[in-house]
Write a protein that holds these residues in place. Structure first.
Motif, PDB file in Angstrom:
ATOM      1  N   ARG A   1       0.820  -1.223   0.000  1.00  0.00           N
ATOM      2  CA  ARG A   1       0.000   0.000   0.000  1.00  0.00           C
ATOM      3  C   ARG A   1       0.853   1.272   0.000  1.00  0.00           C
ATOM      4  O   ARG A   1       0.473   2.286   0.588  1.00  0.00           O
ATOM      5  CB  ARG A   1      -0.966   0.004   1.192  1.00  0.00           C
ATOM      6  CG  ARG A   1      -2.024  -1.098   1.135  1.00  0.00           C
ATOM      7  CD  ARG A   1      -2.990  -1.007   2.313  1.00  0.00           C
ATOM      8  NE  ARG A   1      -4.132  -1.901   2.162  1.00  0.00           N
ATOM      9  CZ  ARG A   1      -4.140  -3.179   2.528  1.00  0.00           C
ATOM     10  NH1 ARG A   1      -3.046  -3.707   3.072  1.00  0.00           N
ATOM     11  NH2 ARG A   1      -5.212  -3.930   2.358  1.00  0.00           N
TER      12      ARG A   1
ATOM     13  N   LEU B   1      -2.217 -10.456  -2.889  1.00  0.00           N
ATOM     14  CA  LEU B   1      -3.075  -9.276  -2.806  1.00  0.00           C
ATOM     15  C   LEU B   1      -4.410  -9.627  -2.149  1.00  0.00           C
ATOM     16  O   LEU B   1      -4.931  -8.876  -1.316  1.00  0.00           O
ATOM     17  CB  LEU B   1      -3.305  -8.686  -4.199  1.00  0.00           C
ATOM     18  CG  LEU B   1      -2.099  -7.999  -4.846  1.00  0.00           C
ATOM     19  CD1 LEU B   1      -2.363  -7.723  -6.320  1.00  0.00           C
ATOM     20  CD2 LEU B   1      -1.763  -6.703  -4.116  1.00  0.00           C
TER      21      LEU B   1
ATOM     22  N   ILE C   1      -6.539  -6.523  -0.767  1.00  0.00           N
ATOM     23  CA  ILE C   1      -6.341  -5.495  -1.797  1.00  0.00           C
ATOM     24  C   ILE C   1      -7.002  -5.933  -3.099  1.00  0.00           C
ATOM     25  O   ILE C   1      -6.609  -6.937  -3.701  1.00  0.00           O
ATOM     26  CB  ILE C   1      -4.846  -5.233  -2.035  1.00  0.00           C
ATOM     27  CG1 ILE C   1      -4.181  -4.742  -0.747  1.00  0.00           C
ATOM     28  CG2 ILE C   1      -4.647  -4.217  -3.158  1.00  0.00           C
ATOM     29  CD1 ILE C   1      -2.677  -4.573  -0.859  1.00  0.00           C
ATOM     30  N   GLU C   2      -8.029  -5.206  -3.493  1.00  0.00           N
ATOM     31  CA  GLU C   2      -8.654  -5.444  -4.790  1.00  0.00           C
ATOM     32  C   GLU C   2      -7.977  -4.558  -5.822  1.00  0.00           C
ATOM     33  O   GLU C   2      -7.556  -3.443  -5.518  1.00  0.00           O
ATOM     34  CB  GLU C   2     -10.151  -5.131  -4.721  1.00  0.00           C
ATOM     35  CG  GLU C   2     -10.918  -6.024  -3.760  1.00  0.00           C
ATOM     36  CD  GLU C   2     -12.408  -5.732  -3.800  1.00  0.00           C
ATOM     37  OE1 GLU C   2     -12.959  -5.633  -4.915  1.00  0.00           O
ATOM     38  OE2 GLU C   2     -13.000  -5.576  -2.723  1.00  0.00           O
ATOM     39  N   TRP C   3      -7.869  -5.059  -7.038  1.00  0.00           N
ATOM     40  CA  TRP C   3      -7.112  -4.330  -8.042  1.00  0.00           C
ATOM     41  C   TRP C   3      -7.831  -4.315  -9.389  1.00  0.00           C
ATOM     42  O   TRP C   3      -8.710  -5.116  -9.654  1.00  0.00           O
ATOM     43  CB  TRP C   3      -5.726  -4.965  -8.209  1.00  0.00           C
ATOM     44  CG  TRP C   3      -5.766  -6.460  -8.353  1.00  0.00           C
ATOM     45  CD1 TRP C   3      -5.729  -7.383  -7.348  1.00  0.00           C
ATOM     46  CD2 TRP C   3      -5.898  -7.203  -9.568  1.00  0.00           C
ATOM     47  NE1 TRP C   3      -5.824  -8.654  -7.858  1.00  0.00           N
ATOM     48  CE2 TRP C   3      -5.918  -8.583  -9.217  1.00  0.00           C
ATOM     49  CE3 TRP C   3      -5.989  -6.852 -10.919  1.00  0.00           C
ATOM     50  CZ2 TRP C   3      -6.030  -9.595 -10.170  1.00  0.00           C
ATOM     51  CZ3 TRP C   3      -6.104  -7.863 -11.871  1.00  0.00           C
ATOM     52  CH2 TRP C   3      -6.111  -9.217 -11.486  1.00  0.00           C
TER      53      TRP C   3
ATOM     54  N   SER D   1      -5.249   0.078  -7.242  1.00  0.00           N
ATOM     55  CA  SER D   1      -6.016  -0.509  -6.146  1.00  0.00           C
ATOM     56  C   SER D   1      -7.409   0.111  -6.147  1.00  0.00           C
ATOM     57  O   SER D   1      -7.571   1.314  -6.369  1.00  0.00           O
ATOM     58  CB  SER D   1      -5.324  -0.247  -4.808  1.00  0.00           C
ATOM     59  OG  SER D   1      -5.347   1.119  -4.480  1.00  0.00           O
ATOM     60  N   ARG D   2      -8.404  -0.700  -5.926  1.00  0.00           N
ATOM     61  CA  ARG D   2      -9.782  -0.194  -5.927  1.00  0.00           C
ATOM     62  C   ARG D   2     -10.017   0.796  -4.794  1.00  0.00           C
ATOM     63  O   ARG D   2     -10.841   1.712  -4.918  1.00  0.00           O
ATOM     64  CB  ARG D   2     -10.771  -1.357  -5.843  1.00  0.00           C
ATOM     65  CG  ARG D   2     -10.829  -2.175  -7.134  1.00  0.00           C
ATOM     66  CD  ARG D   2     -11.885  -3.259  -7.069  1.00  0.00           C
ATOM     67  NE  ARG D   2     -11.904  -4.031  -8.302  1.00  0.00           N
ATOM     68  CZ  ARG D   2     -12.626  -3.725  -9.372  1.00  0.00           C
ATOM     69  NH1 ARG D   2     -13.384  -2.648  -9.365  1.00  0.00           N
ATOM     70  NH2 ARG D   2     -12.595  -4.494 -10.446  1.00  0.00           N
ATOM     71  N   SER D   3      -9.280   0.641  -3.701  1.00  0.00           N
ATOM     72  CA  SER D   3      -9.441   1.591  -2.593  1.00  0.00           C
ATOM     73  C   SER D   3      -8.994   2.983  -3.017  1.00  0.00           C
ATOM     74  O   SER D   3      -9.624   3.989  -2.668  1.00  0.00           O
ATOM     75  CB  SER D   3      -8.638   1.128  -1.374  1.00  0.00           C
ATOM     76  OG  SER D   3      -7.258   1.033  -1.679  1.00  0.00           O
TER      77      SER D   3
END
Length: 437
Positions: free
Chosen positions: A191, A210, A215-217, A379-381
């Motif tokens: 991150r 991930l 962690i979504e990507w 990263s989706r976040s």
């Protein structure tokens, strides 16, 4: 402005940022009684700071990150030492009024005998008087955000060019690193990066790691590249090569030492090999398609994470051979000679003629097996929480950005592929408007 005079010493405690060099985006912070740090947002890598620039001003040591006035960049690949007293480092203080006012604040702090403490991640500072100093930022004057894009040295020139143009129409900044695809992944999985630049696709091990970290990507194909085989322009004996010959040179425990070992008509001179380092996605892709196994290689070669070093090496040795991204060859055609490549796994091309790497042959896949897509992973976040990351990626996929890919010697994806990527991005992120378009 050439700084020559000594600066006052003996500050009690710490003080927040007291000066800004707006054109090069320096922010200076006094860290303790005898040292300063000046940080440039362009050179920050999330929580990781690049190599330091050691300066000395009247006994006070500075650690600086940013750019020279002539455009030279301090980053993790360049270290310099300068001395302010010698006057060989220049800064332009574009906001003299703000600088003066902040020095007045520092003077008051000194006279009051205060003990003010701050940390970079804490906007509040407690004083010896029991008060709390808060750094207030309103939406209207909020500082720009820095987008961190780390990874592939192949993708680096594309991402860096995107960043420069994006910043022309945005208050936000983009920090681009080139540690290699593997190095960029390490930051992404920890991150420490919003975007991971990669010259090969994500693998199963990385997907699982991930996932284990929550962690979504999102994967976006942003360009196409061909790994090209280059030799010195003085090489008159070799114009094409087969994948079979490449394997003989680059496979583990290779017995090929000279050009004559490949072809009896070629010189009995040692081949000086140059290629990507082991943290590079180019290394992983090349070894997989040529040797049949990722990272399986003859390691008797000169590796580099910076492809410009490989260009220099091949250009300086008559009997050299190396593999580099197509874009680096396009920018150095006067220094290098490119070989046509046959996909044949034997010593001769036979029914599989050698193909010259061009925009068309790379995009169509005719230049096989060394054509490959280039990626940006997000990263989706970051996509959901930071609209500026969405803005940058939207710009990277825009009509305006495509000529920049060709400008750096790489090949844009087909329009239909780009439309799929645009749709993928819009579905993954709530922000659709871009400042860079």
């Amino acid at each position: 402005m050439r700084v020559r005079n000594s600066w006052p010493q003996g500050f009690c405690g710490h003080t927040p940022s007291f000066g800004t060099e707006s054109s090069n985006r320096f922010d200076f912070c006094i860290e303790n009684e005898h040292s300063f740090q000046c940080h440039s947002r362009r050179s920050l890598r999330m929580n990781n700071i690049c190599s330091s620039q050691n300066l000395n001003i009247g006994g006070l040591h500075f650690a600086c990150f940013g750019t020279f006035e002539n455009g030279e960049v301090f980053d993790d690949n360049h270290q310099h030492e300068k001395n302010f007293a010698g006057g060989d480092f220049r800064m332009r203080f574009c906001d003299i009024g703000r600088l003066a006012s902040r020095w007045m604040v520092v003077t008051v702090v000194i006279l009051a005998g205060c003990e003010l403490k701050t940390t970079p991640n804490n906007p509040t500072a407690s004083t010896s008087l029991g008060e709390t100093a808060t750094k207030s930022v309103s939406p209207s004057n909020a500082e720009s955000e820095t987008i961190s894009a780390e990874g592939s040295s192949t993708v680096y020139p594309i991402a860096q060019t995107f960043a420069v143009e994006f910043e022309r129409n945005s208050k936000h900044k983009v920090s681009v690193g080139r540690q290699g695809t593997g190095g960029g992944y390490k930051k992404f999985v920890n991150r420490q990066a919003d975007i991971w630049n990669a010259s090969r696709g994500i693998d199963e091990k990385e997907i699982e790691e991930l996932k284990s970290k929550g962690i979504e990507w999102l994967e976006l194909t942003i360009a196409v590249d061909g790994i090209v085989i280059v030799v010195n322009p003085q090489n008159t004996w070799c114009t094409e090569i087969t994948c079979g010959q490449l394997k003989r040179m680059w496979e583990p425990d290779s017995q090929v030492k000279t050009w004559k070992d490949l072809n009896a008509d070629w010189p009995a001179e040692p081949i000086q090999l140059y290629g990507a380092d082991t943290d590079s996605g180019t290394f992983e892709y090349f070894t997989e398609v040529i040797n049949g196994k990722k990272k399986a290689s003859n390691f008797q070669y000169t590796p580099a994470s910076d492809d410009n070093i490989l260009v220099t090496g091949v250009a300086s040795n008559k009997f050299s051979l190396g593999y580099i991204p197509y874009g680096y060859y396009v920018e150095n055609t006067e220094k290098l000679k490119v070989l046509n490549v046959s996909p044949s796994t034997s010593e001769t091309a036979g029914a599989e003629p050698a193909v010259v790497p061009t925009d068309d042959s790379i995009l169509s896949g005719e230049y096989k097996p060394l054509s490959r897509p280039l990626f940006m992973y997000a990263s989706r976040s970051s996509l959901q929480a930071r609209h500026e990351v969405v803005d940058f990626l939207t710009y990277a996929l825009s009509d305006q950005a495509q000529p920049l890919i060709r400008k750096r010697g790489f090949v844009p994806v087909r329009d239909d592929v780009r439309q799929v990527m645009q749709k993928r991005l819009s579905e993954a992120a709530p922000h659709t408007k871009t400042e860079g378009k």
